[in-house]
Scaffold this motif. Structure first.
Motif, PDB file in Angstrom:
ATOM      1  N   LEU A  21       0.856  -1.188   0.000  1.00 37.09           N
ATOM      2  CA  LEU A  21       0.000   0.000   0.000  1.00 37.09           C
ATOM      3  C   LEU A  21       0.888   1.232   0.000  1.00 37.09           C
ATOM      4  CD1 LEU A  21      -2.964   1.090   0.401  1.00 37.09           C
ATOM      5  CD2 LEU A  21      -2.475   1.052   2.840  1.00 37.09           C
ATOM      6  N   GLU A  22       0.506   2.231  -0.777  1.00 35.73           N
ATOM      7  CA  GLU A  22       1.249   3.491  -0.781  1.00 35.73           C
ATOM      8  C   GLU A  22       0.253   4.638  -0.674  1.00 35.73           C
ATOM      9  OE1 GLU A  22       3.625   5.689  -4.169  1.00 35.73           O
ATOM     10  OE2 GLU A  22       4.941   4.258  -3.138  1.00 35.73           O
ATOM     11  N   ASN A  23       0.484   5.503   0.308  1.00 32.70           N
ATOM     12  CA  ASN A  23      -0.370   6.675   0.530  1.00 32.70           C
ATOM     13  C   ASN A  23       0.443   7.929   0.265  1.00 32.70           C
ATOM     14  OD1 ASN A  23      -2.651   5.185   1.625  1.00 32.70           O
ATOM     15  ND2 ASN A  23      -1.346   4.820   3.401  1.00 32.70           N
ATOM     16  N   LYS A  24      -0.218   8.947  -0.250  1.00 33.20           N
ATOM     17  CA  LYS A  24       0.451  10.230  -0.505  1.00 33.20           C
ATOM     18  C   LYS A  24      -0.170  11.312   0.374  1.00 33.20           C
ATOM     19  CE  LYS A  24       1.964   9.115  -5.108  1.00 33.20           C
ATOM     20  NZ  LYS A  24       3.298   8.711  -4.923  1.00 33.20           N
ATOM     21  N   ASP A  25       0.656  12.292   0.747  1.00 30.26           N
ATOM     22  CA  ASP A  25       0.227  13.419   1.588  1.00 30.26           C
ATOM     23  C   ASP A  25      -0.482  12.924   2.851  1.00 30.26           C
ATOM     24  OD1 ASP A  25       1.272  15.250  -0.272  1.00 30.26           O
ATOM     25  OD2 ASP A  25      -0.557  15.122  -1.469  1.00 30.26           O
ATOM     26  N   VAL A  26       0.243  12.130   3.618  1.00 26.03           N
ATOM     27  CA  VAL A  26      -0.290  11.475   4.815  1.00 26.03           C
ATOM     28  C   VAL A  26      -0.279  12.427   6.010  1.00 26.03           C
ATOM     29  CG1 VAL A  26       0.106   9.587   6.444  1.00 26.03           C
ATOM     30  CG2 VAL A  26       0.502   9.238   4.017  1.00 26.03           C
TER      31      VAL A  26
ATOM     32  N   GLN B  96       3.864   7.501   2.284  1.00 22.97           N
ATOM     33  CA  GLN B  96       3.977   6.434   3.276  1.00 22.97           C
ATOM     34  C   GLN B  96       3.700   5.113   2.563  1.00 22.97           C
ATOM     35  OE1 GLN B  96       0.910   6.249   6.262  1.00 22.97           O
ATOM     36  NE2 GLN B  96       2.066   4.835   7.533  1.00 22.97           N
ATOM     37  N   GLN B  97       4.625   4.170   2.721  1.00 28.67           N
ATOM     38  CA  GLN B  97       4.446   2.848   2.142  1.00 28.67           C
ATOM     39  C   GLN B  97       4.269   1.841   3.269  1.00 28.67           C
ATOM     40  OE1 GLN B  97       8.160   2.609  -0.015  1.00 28.67           O
ATOM     41  NE2 GLN B  97       7.231   3.421  -1.875  1.00 28.67           N
ATOM     42  N   GLU B  98       3.305   0.935   3.099  1.00 25.57           N
ATOM     43  CA  GLU B  98       3.089  -0.104   4.088  1.00 25.57           C
ATOM     44  C   GLU B  98       3.416  -1.453   3.463  1.00 25.57           C
ATOM     45  OE1 GLU B  98      -0.642   0.043   6.150  1.00 25.57           O
ATOM     46  OE2 GLU B  98      -0.558   2.224   6.295  1.00 25.57           O
TER      47      GLU B  98
ATOM     48  N   THR C 209      -1.244  11.718  10.052  1.00 23.88           N
ATOM     49  CA  THR C 209      -1.689  10.756  11.055  1.00 23.88           C
ATOM     50  C   THR C 209      -1.689  11.435  12.411  1.00 23.88           C
ATOM     51  OG1 THR C 209      -0.686   8.962   9.786  1.00 23.88           O
ATOM     52  CG2 THR C 209      -1.269   8.480  12.054  1.00 23.88           C
TER      53      THR C 209
END
Length: 180
Positions: free
Chosen positions: A38-43, A62-64, A45
């Motif tokens: 999974l890869e998220n951009k402009d995270v 962010q990569q999971e 948290t």
């Protein structure tokens, strides 16, 4: 017609014979994908306790991974809060990795921690942040700049807001005050 039928049967048998010679692959020996799942951009948290914001983490990427670990290949920026709306310190790094099981982050590359209240800055190339213990530490070279001096050393342990710290081995202290 009979010759065509025999020729077709022979061709079928030959193709079956060749296809049966392929060995079955052991699934444990096959090349497996180890990249992010999974890869998220402009995270952004937020970590809170009893609806009280404690930590705000921001990252461009962010990569999971399958094991739950996370990687921030383009760095991260973290804000620590003591009271609602009162930011006490920040942490910035060019790269970070999260060990999900231990809830420990490894920050690398131009790591800077600022204590906003005390106006002190920590600079190092590698720093661990233990979220559960609320502390930061390293065994690498550190440089701390205060209003009055610059302290250098090797190794550091501090609370996560960088209000209390100890340097394992101090290598230098330089005064920033002008002598009269």
């Amino acid at each position: 017609m009979r010759k065509a039928w025999i020729f077709g049967l022979l061709a079928l048998m030959a193709s079956m014979a060749f296809s049966c010679t392929d060995e079955l692959q052991d699934p444990d020996k096959e090349v497996k994908y180890n990249g992010p799942t999974l890869e998220n951009k402009d995270v952004v948290t937020l970590y809170s306790d009893s609806a009280k914001l404690l930590v705000k983490l921001q990252a461009p990427v962010q990569q999971e991974f399958e094991n739950g670990d996370g990687v921030f290949p383009k760095g991260l920026y973290v804000e620590f809060f003591e009271k609602p709306g009162e930011m006490t310190s920040t942490l910035k790094a060019n790269y970070a990795k999260q060990d999900k099981n231990k809830d420990v982050y490894l920050a690398k590359g131009n790591v800077v921690v600022n204590n906003i209240q005390k106006q002190e800055k920590l600079e190092t190339e590698e720093l661990y942040w233990d979220k559960n213990k609320q502390e930061i530490y390293t065994d690498k070279f550190v440089k701390i700049t205060t209003a009055e001096e610059i302290i250098t050393g090797k190794g550091l342990r501090a609370n996560q807001d960088f209000s209390r710290y100890s340097i394992t081995k101090v290598t230098g202290t330089f005064s920033l005050k002008e002598e009269e």
